[in-house]
Each structure stands twice: as structure tokens, then as C-alpha cells.
Design an enzyme around this catalytic site. Structure first.
Site, short mmCIF file in Angstrom:
data_model
loop_
_atom_site.label_atom_id
_atom_site.label_comp_id
_atom_site.label_asym_id
_atom_site.label_seq_id
_atom_site.Cartn_x
_atom_site.Cartn_y
_atom_site.Cartn_z
N ARG A 87 -52.92 -7.67 18.03
CA ARG A 87 -51.53 -8.45 18.45
C ARG A 87 -51.97 -10.16 18.02
O ARG A 87 -52.68 -10.42 18.56
CB ARG A 87 -51.02 -8.19 19.33
CG ARG A 87 -50.71 -7.10 19.13
CD ARG A 87 -49.13 -6.55 18.74
NE ARG A 87 -48.81 -5.77 18.89
CZ ARG A 87 -48.30 -4.73 17.38
NH1 ARG A 87 -49.69 -5.27 16.61
NH2 ARG A 87 -47.47 -4.05 17.43
N GLU A 140 -44.67 -13.73 11.82
CA GLU A 140 -45.04 -12.95 10.70
C GLU A 140 -43.90 -12.73 10.18
O GLU A 140 -42.67 -12.53 10.77
CB GLU A 140 -45.85 -11.42 11.49
CG GLU A 140 -46.65 -11.49 11.90
CD GLU A 140 -47.57 -10.07 12.07
OE1 GLU A 140 -46.95 -9.14 11.43
OE2 GLU A 140 -48.88 -9.79 13.20
N HIS A 158 -51.14 -8.15 8.29
CA HIS A 158 -50.84 -7.26 8.83
C HIS A 158 -51.00 -5.77 8.50
O HIS A 158 -50.44 -5.19 7.97
CB HIS A 158 -49.20 -7.02 9.59
CG HIS A 158 -49.52 -6.20 11.26
ND1 HIS A 158 -48.91 -6.79 12.33
CD2 HIS A 158 -49.93 -4.93 11.58
CE1 HIS A 158 -48.42 -6.43 13.12
NE2 HIS A 158 -49.71 -5.31 13.24
#
Length: 527
Positions: free
Chosen positions: A229, A258, A277
Site C-alpha cells: 500500500r 495514484e 500498481h
């Protein structure tokens, strides 16, 4: 029922929801008021990490039963708000474990050998063989922060490659760590000893900025890998440490914001590798999390237990079959106890006797609470029942014993206050046939179903006949009857199964007879 999907998931998950008969609607670009409008009549919501599921959203969705997260992380979901609204939050913790672990391993190798940097130089036509001196993982120490599902898989893979393993996780026992070949240490000791530090924790108030300037300084010459995370690693501190040579390299797949801003200092650090990601981005992982999430949504909408619920008691899939029949039994016992008890309920006790006592029964206990609170007309389900009890100052206890005098397994629900209490006990006949076998100390054999009546009366000839006549005159048919007494001529308890509810005037007529001390209608809604 309407299932709203606001982040893209694999078609296999959507198909499974449709095959179950649900109306699946997608709103991938909805946000703000448009999102609130879309979810207003939804019974289920399926998201990934893009949708922020807030208290405002729960307020806007009164029919919402479950939020399914197609993945493992739930920091975009306000779980406290979900619990307050009685909405289940469930994730898919197994679906992308292997994918995330493999990406972590890939990132560790990539940063240790500067693979992306070397590729870039060669793509630009430069043969920079002498400028990249890599580090072997064999013989180095791997520090694992968070020894959950992904952390364990990473430890297995890198441990098999000859790395020494140290780990920090306050929720894992030493025995499990030893099984993985890892030494369990305090966080500071793991950071100090690690040549490679991998992060596998959720983003919480406690973990935000967990790896900062001080921790990076302790890792001089080491490597940091984060595929968990964003925000757990202080990105500015990491970029500075990488530029100054404090750490030899780093690899990040997740970021505090993000998409990653083009202004991020991480992009200017030559020895930092970044990916957008991708930890769960494999075809197998995406299909698995989609179908797992769909299965949980279907279960919730069918009023069945959800195996991966995060804010409601859950149970391992292998154990579910053994406890499933007791979920309804406990709820029914709770409903009956609450409707028979005369007084304010200040405490609830759930007791398990016999074979059932060996199981994990949090889900069954929550169902018992739900049963107790429903007749009080509180807005309650198995999700928020424990919180409702806490907020209203109701003490809830759970006890177990392997000893049972008369039954292979027995579930008892007691409600009470400082002045009195009442217990209803039930068991299963022939595996899944629920029976109430004891009510307030009286042995009975009552089928818990539909409309019922419990009558206390003196054990005298003609009383049961009088009750039957009174019910018949009120147009209420008796489907079954179960009688118990303390002593001959003492007090008796009779439980009736009825085809219709008892009118109020019929109850008054029964109570007008001095042989009858109490009558209570019990409504189980056909369950």
C-alpha cells in the site's frame, strides 16, 4: 436485486452475478452526486481501489447489503461507517496473493540487478556493462514487515533461494514464523538487520509513514520493496535516501497518491524502480478476485454467511458446513427468548455444549444477538449486532463446554437483567432439524416455526382444553403442541405451533382465566 459495479472487474465475476439472477449495472466513471444517485437503490456494491466508499455513500444507499472489494486492500472503504449501517464489507484476500507475491519477488530481483536501468541504457544504444554491479540475494537477510498471506508467500519464495528471514508482525505467533523459517523480531530489529526489506501491511494510522527517514538510515546499503500500500513508505524520504546512496535501491508498485505525479522525486532517482500498481495485474488473479467477490455478494443477497467478511464474524470455508445449521438455531433461540422475557434486556449470554463447542462460533453468537435484538425493533443484523449491544450497554458473553448431559450439541441463549433472566435452548435432530428443547427450565420438544404461543398455567385438568377452545373460537388452528411441567399440580408450560397469529382479544380471554398465569405470542416469520 441490483448490483452496482463501479470499478472494472473480470467478466467472469459479472457473469456469475448475472447467472445468480441479479441486475448488474456498471458505473465506472461515476463520482460525486452521480455515484450517490447510482447507488441509491443498489443492494450490493462491487469496487476495487478506485471508488471511495464513504459514510455519505452509505447514507445514500439504504438498501445496501454488502460492499464487495475485488482485491485485498480496503483502505478506500469506511468500514466503521459500513458497520454502523449494517453493511457487510468483504474482500478477496486469496485471489491476488500469488500475483502480489510474485511481483514482490520480481521487484526484489529487478532492483538488486538494476534490470530496468540496464534495459533502458541498452535500448538507447549504450552498452553499459561495466556500470551495473548487482547484488545477489543468496545469503542476504530478508526483512518481512507484515507476515500475512502475501508476506508468507514472499518469505517462502525468497527463503528457498537462500535468504535468511526475519519478520515483524504483532499478530503472528512464533510457531507460525518458525514454520516459515523466519525469526520473529521487533520492528526496529527487523529494519536494522534487513538487507532487503519487503512491506506487506495495510495502510492505517499506525502504518502510514512506517518506513521513514530514520528507518532508511538504519538500512544503509539495503533495498526496499513495497507492493502493498502506498503511504506506508515515506516517498520523499526514500527518494532522498536513494539519491544520497543511503539505500542501494528501491522498488515501489504503490504510492500515496495514484496515479503517481510526474513531479514525484521518485522518478528522478536512478536507483528507484516504479511500476503502476501491477501487483494484482495477472489474468488469473483478476478472474479469481472477481469470481470470489461475486460469490460473496451472492451469498449476502441470499442472506447466507459471507466467508471473507471484514466487519462481521466469518468462518473458514472448511468449517462452515459444521456450524451452518446452528446459525439459524441460535438466531431463533434469541428471538424466542427476547419475546418471552418480561423486562429490559441488559445482558445476553450464549452457551455452547457438546461437539459444537469445539468450533469457532463468533458468527453463531452474532446471529444469536441478532435474534434477541430483532423483536425489540432495533435495526440490526449480524454485522452490527455486536456494536448495537455495545452502544446500548448490553453485556454479551459466550461460554463453551465439551460436556453435555442429554444432547450431542446444545445452544442456549439467555437474556436477563439484574432482577431476572430467561434461557431458551435448542439442538438439531437428524443433523439439521432444529428443535427447542428447554424454555426457562422446562423440557419441551418444540418445532420453532412461524406463529407460536407459550402459555404458563397451573397443571390442572381442563386447562389445555380451555386454551384449545379459546384459540378455536378465535379462528386459530393448532398445528402442534408440546407440554412440560415442573411437578404434578404445579406450574406447566405449553408451547403451541399455530397456523395464524393469535388476536389480542383471544390473548385477553386466556389471561382472564385464573388458571393461566401468562401467555406470550412468538413470531418467527416462518423461519
Amino acid at each position: 436485486m441490483k448490483v452496482l459495479v463501479t470499478d472494472p472487474i473480470a467478466d467472469a465475476g459479472l457473469d456469475r452475478l448475472r447467472d445468480a439472477g441479479h441486475d448488474v449495472q456498471t458505473a465506472y466513471d461515476a463520482e460525486g452526486d452521480a455515484l450517490l444517485d447510482a447507488v441509491a437503490d443498489a443492494n450490493a456494491l462491487v469496487v476495487r481501489s478506485g471508488t471511495q466508499v464513504t459514510d455519505e455513500l452509505f447514507d445514500a444507499a439504504p438498501d445496501l447489503v454488502i460492499v464487495g472489494r475485488a482485491g485485498i486492500g480496503v483502505d478506500n472503504i469506511d468500514i466503521d461507517a459500513a458497520t454502523d449501517h449494517g453493511v457487510i464489507v468483504a474482500n478477496a484476500p486469496e485471489g491476488n496473493v500469488r500475483a502480489a507475491a510474485e511481483h514482490t519477488v520480481a521487484m526484489a530481483f529487478a532492483t538488486a540487478r538494476s534490470i530496468p536501468q540496464a534495459h533502458g541504457r541498452l535500448s538507447d544504444g549504450e552498452w553499459a556493462k561495466g556500470e551495473f554491479l548487482g547484488t545477489e540475494l543468496n545469503g542476504k537477510t530478508l526483512g518481512v514487515v507484515g507476515l500475512g498471506r502475501v508476506g508468507q508467500e514472499v518469505a517462502k519464495r525468497l527463503g528457498s533461494l537462500g535468504m535468511d528471514l526475519v519478520a515483524y508482525d504483532p499478530y503472528i505467533g512464533e510457531d507460525r514464523a518458525e514454520q516459515l523459517g523466519a525469526e520473529l523480531l521487533d520492528f526496529e530489529d527487523v529494519v536494522e538487520r534487513a538487507d532487503f526489506l519487503t512491506v506487506h501491511v495495510p495502510l492505517t494510522d499506525e502504518t502510514e509513514g512506517l518506513i521513514g527517514e530514520a528507518e532508511l538510515a538504519e538500512m544503509e546499503g539495503g533495498y526496499v520493496v513495497n507492493v502493498a500500500r502506498g503511504g506506508v513508505v515515506d516517498e520523499d524520504a526514500l527518494a532522498e535516501a536513494a539519491d544520497d546512496g543511503v539505500v542501494a535501491g528501491a522498488a515501489l508498485d504503490v504510492f500515496a497518491e495514484e496515479p503517481l505525479s510526474a513531479e514525484s522525486p521518485l522518478l528522478d532517482a536512478e536507483n528507484v524502480i516504479v511500476t503502476p500498481h501491477l501487483g494484482a495485474s495477472t489474468a488469473a488473479a483478476q478472474e479469481h478476485v472477481a469470481t470470489t467477490t461475486a460469490d460473496q455478494v451472492v451469498a449476502a443477497l441470499n442472506d447466507e454467511p459471507v466467508l471473507n467478511a471484514l466487519n462481521a464474524p466469518s468462518v473458514e470455508e472448511s468449517a462452515f458446513g459444521r456450524i451452518e445449521p446452528y446459525i439459524g438455531l441460535a438466531e431463533t433461540a434469541g428471538k424466542v427468548a427476547a419475546q418471552l422475557f418480561d423486562g429490559r434486556i441488559e445482558r445476553v449470554g450464549v452457551r455452547y455444549e457438546g461437539d459444537i463447542a469445539e468450533e469457532d462460533l463468533d458468527l453463531v453468537t452474532a446471529s444469536a444477538q441478532k435474534g434477541v435484538f430483532e423483536p425489540l425493533e432495533w435495526q440490526v443484523n449480524a454485522v452490527n449486532a455486536p456494536r448495537v449491544a455495545e452502544e446500548r450497554g448490553i453485556e454479551v458473553t459466550e461460554t463453551k463446554t465439551r460436556q453435555s448431559e442429554d444432547f450431542q450439541s446444545l445452544v442456549s441463549v439467555t437474556v436477563g437483567n439484574s432482577d431476572d433472566d430467561l434461557t431458551v435452548s435448542g439442538t438439531l435432530f437428524a443433523g439439521d432439524d432444529p428443535r427447542l428443547v428447554k424454555i426457562d427450565g422446562y423440557r419441551v420438544d418444540a418445532i420453532p416455526h412461524g406463529h407460536m404461543l407459550a402459555a404458563r398455567n397451573r397443571d390442572e385438568p381442563g386447562v389445555i382444553g380451555f386454551i384449545g377452545t379459546a384459540l378455536g373460537e378465535a379462528g386459530v388452528n393448532i398445528a402442534g403442541m408440546f407440554n412440560a411441567r415442573e411437578t404434578i399440580g404445579g406450574e406447566a408450560l405449553t408451547v403451541y405451533n399455530l397456523d395464524e397469529p393469535v388476536p389480542g382479544d383471544a390473548l385477553d380471554a386466556l389471561l382472564a382465566d385464573d388458571r393461566i398465569t401468562d401467555v406470550r405470542s412468538i413470531e418467527l416469520n416462518g423461519e
